[in-house]
Motif scaffolding. Structure first.
Motif, short mmCIF file in Angstrom:
data_model
loop_
_atom_site.label_atom_id
_atom_site.label_comp_id
_atom_site.label_asym_id
_atom_site.label_seq_id
_atom_site.Cartn_x
_atom_site.Cartn_y
_atom_site.Cartn_z
N ARG A 71 -35.74 99.64 82.70
CA ARG A 71 -35.46 98.21 82.60
C ARG A 71 -36.70 97.42 82.20
NH1 ARG A 71 -31.99 97.10 88.07
NH2 ARG A 71 -30.12 98.23 87.46
N VAL A 72 -37.82 97.72 82.85
CA VAL A 72 -39.06 96.99 82.57
C VAL A 72 -39.49 97.23 81.12
CG1 VAL A 72 -41.52 96.82 83.11
CG2 VAL A 72 -39.84 96.87 84.96
N GLU A 73 -39.42 98.47 80.66
CA GLU A 73 -39.81 98.77 79.28
C GLU A 73 -38.85 98.14 78.27
OE1 GLU A 73 -40.19 103.03 79.45
OE2 GLU A 73 -42.30 102.89 80.04
N ARG A 74 -37.62 97.98 78.66
CA ARG A 74 -36.63 97.41 77.76
C ARG A 74 -36.70 95.88 77.73
NH1 ARG A 74 -30.15 98.39 78.19
NH2 ARG A 74 -29.60 97.24 76.33
N PHE A 75 -36.85 95.25 78.90
CA PHE A 75 -36.79 93.79 78.99
C PHE A 75 -38.13 93.13 79.28
CE2 PHE A 75 -32.52 95.30 79.89
CZ PHE A 75 -31.80 94.58 78.96
N GLY A 76 -39.05 93.88 79.90
CA GLY A 76 -40.38 93.35 80.14
C GLY A 76 -40.46 92.17 81.09
N SER A 77 -39.48 92.02 81.97
CA SER A 77 -39.49 90.87 82.88
C SER A 77 -39.42 91.33 84.33
CB SER A 77 -38.30 89.96 82.58
OG SER A 77 -37.10 90.61 82.92
N VAL A 78 -39.92 90.48 85.19
CA VAL A 78 -39.85 90.73 86.62
C VAL A 78 -38.41 90.60 87.11
CG1 VAL A 78 -40.60 89.91 88.90
CG2 VAL A 78 -42.22 89.95 86.99
N SER A 79 -37.66 89.69 86.49
CA SER A 79 -36.31 89.42 86.96
C SER A 79 -35.38 90.64 86.83
CB SER A 79 -35.71 88.23 86.23
OG SER A 79 -35.59 88.51 84.85
N CYS A 80 -35.70 91.59 85.96
CA CYS A 80 -34.85 92.78 85.85
C CYS A 80 -35.00 93.69 87.07
CB CYS A 80 -35.13 93.55 84.56
SG CYS A 80 -36.72 94.37 84.50
N LEU A 81 -35.99 93.42 87.91
CA LEU A 81 -36.20 94.22 89.13
C LEU A 81 -35.63 93.54 90.38
CD1 LEU A 81 -39.86 95.39 88.49
CD2 LEU A 81 -37.75 96.70 88.19
N LEU A 82 -35.00 92.40 90.21
CA LEU A 82 -34.37 91.73 91.35
C LEU A 82 -33.19 92.55 91.83
CD1 LEU A 82 -34.38 88.06 90.07
CD2 LEU A 82 -35.64 88.94 92.05
N ARG A 83 -33.01 92.58 93.11
CA ARG A 83 -31.86 93.29 93.68
C ARG A 83 -30.58 92.58 93.27
NH1 ARG A 83 -31.16 96.76 98.43
NH2 ARG A 83 -28.98 96.62 99.00
N LYS A 84 -29.63 93.36 92.81
CA LYS A 84 -28.35 92.80 92.37
C LYS A 84 -27.47 92.54 93.59
CE LYS A 84 -29.52 93.54 88.09
NZ LYS A 84 -30.95 93.55 88.15
#
Length: 138
Positions: A71-84
Motif C-alpha cells: 500500500r505504501v509503495e503504491r500510494f505513498g501516504s500515511v492514510s493508507c495505513l489507517l485501520r479500516k
C-alpha cells in the motif's frame, strides 16, 4: 485479481475519509507504522529477514508488513495505513442465548411429562436439574 480490486476499494475508502475526522490516536498509530516501514520502502535488497525484524517491532505478522508495504509503495501516504472500520461494527453476530425463563419453562414441561409426584424427592430432582444449568432456585 480479486485481491488487487479489494486493495483498491479499501484505499479509495481511506482517501474519501476526511483527515480531520480521524481520531488523533488512530493517526498516531498510522504515523508510527509509516515511520517503521519507511526503512523498507523501495529497498531493492529487501529480504525476508528485514521484513521479519519490522514485523516483530510492529507486533504484526510478516504477511501484514508485506500488505502494508504494498500500500505504501503504491500510494505513498500515511492514510493508507489507517485501520479500516468494519462494515458490521456494533452488530451482534451470535444469536442471543435462551433466557432463564425459557429454560425453566422447557424444564418444567419436561418434568411434568415424567409424571413426577409432588413430594420432597421430586422437588430435589427438579432443583438438582436446575442447578446443573445454573438456574437459581428462587
Amino acid at each position: 485479481m480479486s485481491r488487487a480490486i479489494n486493495l483498491e476499494a479499501a484505499d479509495q475508502e481511506a482517501e474519501r475519509r476526511d483527515l480531520v475526522s480521524i481520531p488523533e490516536d488512530d493517526w498516531q498509530v498510522a504515523m508510527e507504522r509509516y515511520r517503521i516501514l519507511a526503512s523498507l520502502v523501495g529497498l531493492p535488497s529487501r529480504t525476508a529477514a528485514h521484513v521479519k525484524v519490522v514485523a516483530d517491532e510492529l507486533l504484526v505478522s510478516v504477511a501484514t508488513v508485506y500488505r502494508w508495504l504494498e500500500r505504501v509503495e503504491r500510494f505513498g501516504s500515511v492514510s493508507c495505513l489507517l485501520r479500516k472500520r468494519r462494515f458490521d461494527a456494533g452488530v451482534i453476530r451470535m444469536p442471543p442465548s435462551p433466557s432463564q425463563s425459557s429454560i425453566v419453562i422447557c424444564l418444567l414441561t419436561m418434568l411434568s411429562s415424567l409424571n413426577l409426584k409432588d413430594d420432597a424427592s421430586s422437588r430435589l430432582q427438579y432443583w438438582t436439574a436446575c442447578g446443573a444449568i445454573d438456574i437459581p432456585d428462587r
